[in-house]
Design a protein around this motif. Sequence first.
Motif, PDB file in Angstrom:
ATOM      1  N   ILE A 135       0.857  -1.188   0.000  1.00 12.49           N
ATOM      2  CA  ILE A 135       0.000   0.000   0.000  1.00 12.49           C
ATOM      3  C   ILE A 135       0.893   1.237   0.000  1.00 12.49           C
ATOM      4  N   TYR A 137       1.030   5.206   0.477  1.00 13.47           N
ATOM      5  CA  TYR A 137       0.260   6.340   1.008  1.00 13.47           C
ATOM      6  C   TYR A 137       1.056   7.624   0.839  1.00 13.47           C
ATOM      7  N   GLU A 151       2.426   2.852  -7.148  1.00 14.87           N
ATOM      8  CA  GLU A 151       1.390   1.870  -7.486  1.00 14.87           C
ATOM      9  C   GLU A 151       1.416   1.545  -8.982  1.00 14.87           C
ATOM     10  N   ARG A 162      -1.613  -0.879  -4.088  1.00 13.90           N
ATOM     11  CA  ARG A 162      -2.748   0.037  -3.955  1.00 13.90           C
ATOM     12  C   ARG A 162      -2.208   1.368  -3.466  1.00 13.90           C
ATOM     13  N   THR A 164      -3.212   5.279  -1.995  1.00 16.80           N
ATOM     14  CA  THR A 164      -4.269   6.095  -1.418  1.00 16.80           C
ATOM     15  C   THR A 164      -3.687   7.403  -0.913  1.00 16.80           C
ATOM     16  N   THR A 165      -4.507   8.437  -0.975  1.00 14.83           N
ATOM     17  CA  THR A 165      -4.115   9.742  -0.439  1.00 14.83           C
ATOM     18  C   THR A 165      -5.049  10.145   0.703  1.00 14.83           C
ATOM     19  N   ASP A 166      -5.965   9.237   1.032  1.00 14.30           N
ATOM     20  CA  ASP A 166      -6.997   9.541   2.024  1.00 14.30           C
ATOM     21  C   ASP A 166      -6.715   8.780   3.311  1.00 14.30           C
ATOM     22  N   GLU A 169      -9.207   6.011   4.131  1.00 12.65           N
ATOM     23  CA  GLU A 169      -9.025   4.806   3.312  1.00 12.65           C
ATOM     24  C   GLU A 169      -7.818   4.013   3.797  1.00 12.65           C
ATOM     25  N   LEU A 170      -6.760   4.726   4.206  1.00  9.10           N
ATOM     26  CA  LEU A 170      -5.593   4.027   4.751  1.00  9.10           C
ATOM     27  C   LEU A 170      -5.975   3.255   6.000  1.00  9.10           C
TER      28      LEU A 170
END
Length: 279
Positions: A135, A137, A151, A162, A164-166, A169-170
């Motif tokens: 993941i 981030y 990613e 995957r 994510t910037t949120d 969500e992390l």
Amino acid sequence: MPIGPITRMRACLDTLDGVFLRMASWFMQLTPENIQVEELTTGKIAAKLGISGASVVRFCYKLGYPNFASFKMALMVELLDPAASAAAESRLNYPPAASKVIERTLPSMSLTLKTINPALFNRAVEAMCRASMVIWYGFPGDSAHLAMSGEHKMTRSSLRARATTDIRELEALTRIISPGDVVIAISQSGRWEGAARAMEEFRKRHGTIICITGQADSVMARAADIILLTAARDISLGGEPLALRAAQLMLIDMLVLEVASRLQSVSLEWIEPKAAPAK
């Protein structure tokens, strides 16, 4: 970063002739391996090239140095610091702001390679190789783009990833990971406490936390198992700090391609650049 004497010689080479051309040709063939500091005196250079000591001093003046001592010091810096030399040479061909970017970016990449502990880099690669999911981030901004790049390159390499910037969500992803999965958190400042808390939850579920940051003593770095310290350079844009992140992008490429190479997840070929056809 001042432009060194070798770079200056190359820039004006077609305007030199006679004694000055002979001196430029001799200086330009010097390398860190063959340079002998004790031989760099006006007398010894003059004797070696069959010229006068005054000609050596005049050559220094022509290149913009007030005396031979200043020329010699600049020469040593340029020969013994390739990153500085490359940045200085590139500055000759670009306008001021672009030159400043080059001036800060190339040395930051060189310094990053000296800063990162190779053993820690290898630990990060091994953890990524074992993981069923990586993941990425990145806090919204440049770090987010870097996470998406990680990613994208892993997906291209047939590796599960995957981005994510949120932060919510992390946190959600943290609840569904498998033991041994990896989160790579990217932040130049490393100051985001919410990300650090999510990273702590990740560890409780037996995941491995890698932090790519410019600040070793930051809340996110302290929450990580492996810290990969980079040397991104800051500028001020509109009164706010902005980091030039090429060194971190280089590190991401190093991580992903090393993992792909070890797992042989996809064919990997190092294509040599081809010379442009003559026009």
